[in-house]
Scaffold this active site. Structure first.
Site, PDB file in Angstrom:
ATOM      1  N   ARG A  13      -7.245   3.861   2.461  1.00 53.95           N
ATOM      2  CA  ARG A  13      -8.386   2.955   2.641  1.00 53.95           C
ATOM      3  C   ARG A  13      -8.535   2.396   4.065  1.00 53.95           C
ATOM      4  O   ARG A  13      -9.642   2.383   4.598  1.00 53.95           O
ATOM      5  CB  ARG A  13      -8.344   1.817   1.614  1.00 53.95           C
ATOM      6  CG  ARG A  13      -8.321   2.308   0.163  1.00 53.95           C
ATOM      7  CD  ARG A  13      -8.534   1.209  -0.856  1.00 53.95           C
ATOM      8  NE  ARG A  13      -9.908   0.750  -0.869  1.00 53.95           N
ATOM      9  CZ  ARG A  13     -10.338  -0.340  -0.296  1.00 53.95           C
ATOM     10  NH1 ARG A  13      -9.510  -1.164   0.303  1.00 53.95           N
ATOM     11  NH2 ARG A  13     -11.609  -0.656  -0.330  1.00 53.95           N
TER      12      ARG A  13
ATOM     13  N   GLY B 240     -18.369  -1.601  -9.742  1.00 55.33           N
ATOM     14  CA  GLY B 240     -18.610  -2.164  -8.422  1.00 55.33           C
ATOM     15  C   GLY B 240     -18.093  -3.545  -8.120  1.00 55.33           C
ATOM     16  O   GLY B 240     -17.913  -3.869  -6.940  1.00 55.33           O
TER      17      GLY B 240
ATOM     18  N   CYS C 286       0.824  12.376  11.867  1.00 53.93           N
ATOM     19  CA  CYS C 286       0.558  12.817  13.226  1.00 53.93           C
ATOM     20  C   CYS C 286      -0.917  12.669  13.578  1.00 53.93           C
ATOM     21  O   CYS C 286      -1.615  13.653  13.807  1.00 53.93           O
ATOM     22  CB  CYS C 286       1.014  14.271  13.318  1.00 53.93           C
ATOM     23  SG  CYS C 286       1.170  14.792  14.986  1.00 53.93           S
ATOM     24  N   GLU C 287      -1.423  11.440  13.521  1.00 53.95           N
ATOM     25  CA  GLU C 287      -2.820  11.155  13.877  1.00 53.95           C
ATOM     26  C   GLU C 287      -2.900   9.732  14.414  1.00 53.95           C
ATOM     27  O   GLU C 287      -2.299   8.821  13.832  1.00 53.95           O
ATOM     28  CB  GLU C 287      -3.734  11.237  12.638  1.00 53.95           C
ATOM     29  CG  GLU C 287      -3.759  12.591  12.005  1.00 53.95           C
ATOM     30  CD  GLU C 287      -5.126  12.988  11.467  1.00 53.95           C
ATOM     31  OE1 GLU C 287      -6.140  12.369  11.845  1.00 53.95           O
ATOM     32  OE2 GLU C 287      -5.138  13.940  10.671  1.00 53.95           O
TER      33      GLU C 287
HETATM   34  N1  LLP Z   1     -18.921   4.171 -11.940  1.00 55.46           N
HETATM   35  C1  LLP Z   1     -19.261   5.157 -11.082  1.00 55.46           C
HETATM   36  C2  LLP Z   1     -20.312   6.103 -11.452  1.00 55.46           C
HETATM   37  C3  LLP Z   1     -18.605   5.236  -9.838  1.00 55.46           C
HETATM   38  O1  LLP Z   1     -18.947   6.191  -8.967  1.00 55.46           O
HETATM   39  C4  LLP Z   1     -17.580   4.306  -9.510  1.00 55.46           C
HETATM   40  C5  LLP Z   1     -16.871   4.377  -8.234  1.00 55.46           C
HETATM   41  C6  LLP Z   1     -17.259   3.309 -10.452  1.00 55.46           C
HETATM   42  C7  LLP Z   1     -17.944   3.275 -11.659  1.00 55.46           C
HETATM   43  C8  LLP Z   1     -16.179   2.288 -10.232  1.00 55.46           C
HETATM   44  O2  LLP Z   1     -16.410   1.471  -9.143  1.00 55.46           O
HETATM   45  P1  LLP Z   1     -15.466   0.177  -8.917  1.00 55.46           P
HETATM   46  O3  LLP Z   1     -15.682  -0.767 -10.073  1.00 55.46           O
HETATM   47  O4  LLP Z   1     -14.066   0.626  -8.857  1.00 55.46           O
HETATM   48  O5  LLP Z   1     -15.930  -0.387  -7.634  1.00 55.46           O
HETATM   49  N2  LLP Z   1     -12.572   4.910  -2.721  1.00 55.46           N
HETATM   50  C9  LLP Z   1     -13.411   3.745  -2.543  1.00 55.46           C
HETATM   51  C10 LLP Z   1     -14.219   3.444  -3.787  1.00 55.46           C
HETATM   52  C11 LLP Z   1     -15.050   4.613  -4.256  1.00 55.46           C
HETATM   53  C12 LLP Z   1     -15.716   4.330  -5.571  1.00 55.46           C
HETATM   54  C13 LLP Z   1     -16.342   5.544  -6.167  1.00 55.46           C
HETATM   55  N3  LLP Z   1     -17.048   5.317  -7.369  1.00 55.46           N
HETATM   56  C14 LLP Z   1     -12.547   2.566  -2.095  1.00 55.46           C
HETATM   57  O6  LLP Z   1     -11.359   2.730  -1.897  1.00 55.46           O
HETATM   58  O7  LLP Z   1     -13.071   1.478  -1.904  1.00 55.46           O
END
Ligand code: LLP
Length: 417
Positions: free
Chosen positions: A321, A245, A352-353
């Site tokens: 994103r 996160g 096309c959006e």
């Molecule tokens: N652990 C779990 C269980 C997760 O579901 C995720 C991300 C992470 C770790 C890693 O999170 P990070 O450190 O990368 O924030 N597509 C979205 C982000 C979706 C994240 C999903 N899970 C975006 O582009 O911001």
């Protein structure tokens, strides 16, 4: 500029963007556009920064790279060499990690709405399963023998994230076992004959300094829940996983993530609990690869429609994103980065959006140097959840990916349909 970083991104003498001393426009010319470019050293530096923040307090921790952020096998190999573990979200990610050199015992699977097919594959491949639901425990009994080591993902009741879609704990959230059911889930694990070795939380993705206090509150809650579980099962848990996160600055207004406060908070809370010997696990994705990658596009249209438009040769099939979350990504004109002659534009993709724009929304135009057709548009901070969320919508191929490794440039994935 706020995004310039030593050894990584800078404005060179020709007023071009360079990445690890490679001129971005020259790379676009040689390898074509759209193209993702990643800087190997920046990936290593980001990983080391996290490791060093924890090492100030303990050696008993491990970093699972959340490969959903970017699963290019070359990037996996780089992180394997750095000593990373893996957070995999599907059995296919786990297989990819194994094929990229990770031993099965360094991989942890955390999935949701997990099918029997997935469970069978994971058990056959000896992948550690972090269980997300009561149903999963019950169904796993059919495929796994007694004594299987497992952990539980719980929902600590509070979440954080850069967008509602990326908050993964709290109310109206599908992930994890809620507090009120945790006791029952532990009973179910025991009755299945599994060996409960860990507790896991992941509160969401892309949070910055303002949310660290909320995160640390969930750390307290998870530690308290783990202590209760230990009392119930009569043996120590081997690890507590605090998920991923940590965010990165996407705009000049965002501050750097306070890694030291985050790491110190976790380590001190564990050290002062009765879980002292439990290993700390974390699962960062974005922090490791996010700012290490840029996306290069060619500007093919500069025109006054009902708003000034810059048209480029990719859309949300290549970087989802902005359209999906309204995310802000810094954009620059790669071949004249600094210029006083600026104007506000809609940055229009080629799908096309109407929602296919790289502005954070259609109404908020972006001030940029006035470009010419044929110029290169660079989208920064595209290393995480860029290629990994790409699709072939409109039957367009996925872009090429390049790795710059000091003086060398390597194609690490070619154009793919
Ligand atoms: N652990 C779990 C269980 C997760 O579901 C995720 C991300 C992470 C770790 C890693 O999170 P990070 O450190 O990368 O924030 N597509 C979205 C982000 C979706 C994240 C999903 N899970 C975006 O582009 O911001």
């Amino acid at each position: 500029m706020w995004w310039e970083k030593k050894g990584h991104l800078k404005v060179n003498d020709e007023n071009h963007l360079s990445i690890a001393d490679h001129d971005a426009c020259a790379l676009a010319g040689e390898y074509g556009t759209p193209v993702y470019v990643y800087n190997k050293q920046r990936i290593i530096d980001n990983f080391s920064a996290i490791r060093n923040a924890f090492r100030k307090h303990t050696d008993n921790f491990r970093i699972h790279y959340a490969m959903k952020a970017n699963s290019n096998p070359e990037i996996l190999r780089i992180l394997h060499k750095q000593g990373a573990y893996i957070d995999a979200v599907s059995p296919y990610e786990a297989k990819l990690a194994i094929d990229s050199g990770f031993p099965a015992e360094r991989i942890m699977f955390t999935g949701t709405s997990v099918s029997n097919t997935d469970l069978k594959m994971l058990v056959n491949d000896d992948i550690f399963i972090n269980i997300d639901s009561m149903s999963q425990i019950k169904r796993l009994r059919k495929f796994a023998g007694k004594g299987l080591n497992v952990s539980l993902r719980w929902n600590p009741g509070m979440g954080a994230g850069h967008h509602g879609h990326t908050i993964t704990a709290g109310k109206h959230i599908k992930f994890g076992i809620p507090e009120s059911k945790l006791d029952l889930a532990v009973d179910e694990v025991i009755s299945a004959g599994f060996n409960l070795v860990g507790l896991h939380q992941h509160i969401g993705s892309g949070w910055l300094a303002e949310d660290v206090p909320v995160f640390l509150d969930t750390v307290d809650k998870t530690i308290a829940a783990a202590v209760k579980i230990q009392d119930k099962i009569g043996h120590d848990l081997e690890f507590i996983d605090f998920g991923g996160g940590p965010g990165i600055p996407y705009s000049a207004d965002d501050k750097e993530f306070p890694l030291d406060i985050y790491a110190k908070g976790i380590c001190e809370k564990i050290a002062s609990s009765t879980l002292k010997d439990a290993q700390i696990a974390i699962e960062p994705g974005r922090y490791i690869v996010g700012d290490a990658g840029v996306l290069l596009l060619e500007i093919n249209t500069v025109e006054e429609k009902n708003v000034p438009i810059i048209g480029v040769d990719a859309g949300f099939n290549t970087l989802a994103r902005p359209s999906f979350y309204g995310s802000y990504h810094e954009m620059i004109i790669g071949n004249h980065v600094l210029s006083k002659n600026t104007k506000e534009y809609m940055i229009a993709g080629n799908l096309c959006e109407s929602g296919d724009v790289f502005n954070e929304n259609r109404e908020t135009l972006r001030k940029l140097p006035v470009p010419r057709e044929g110029d290169i548009l660079v989208i920064l901070n595209a290393g995480a959840y860029g290629y990994s969320m790409a699709s072939t919508y409109n039957s367009r191929p996925k872009p090429r990916e390049l790795l710059v490794d000091e003086g060398k440039v390597k194609i690490i994935r070619d154009v793919e349909w």
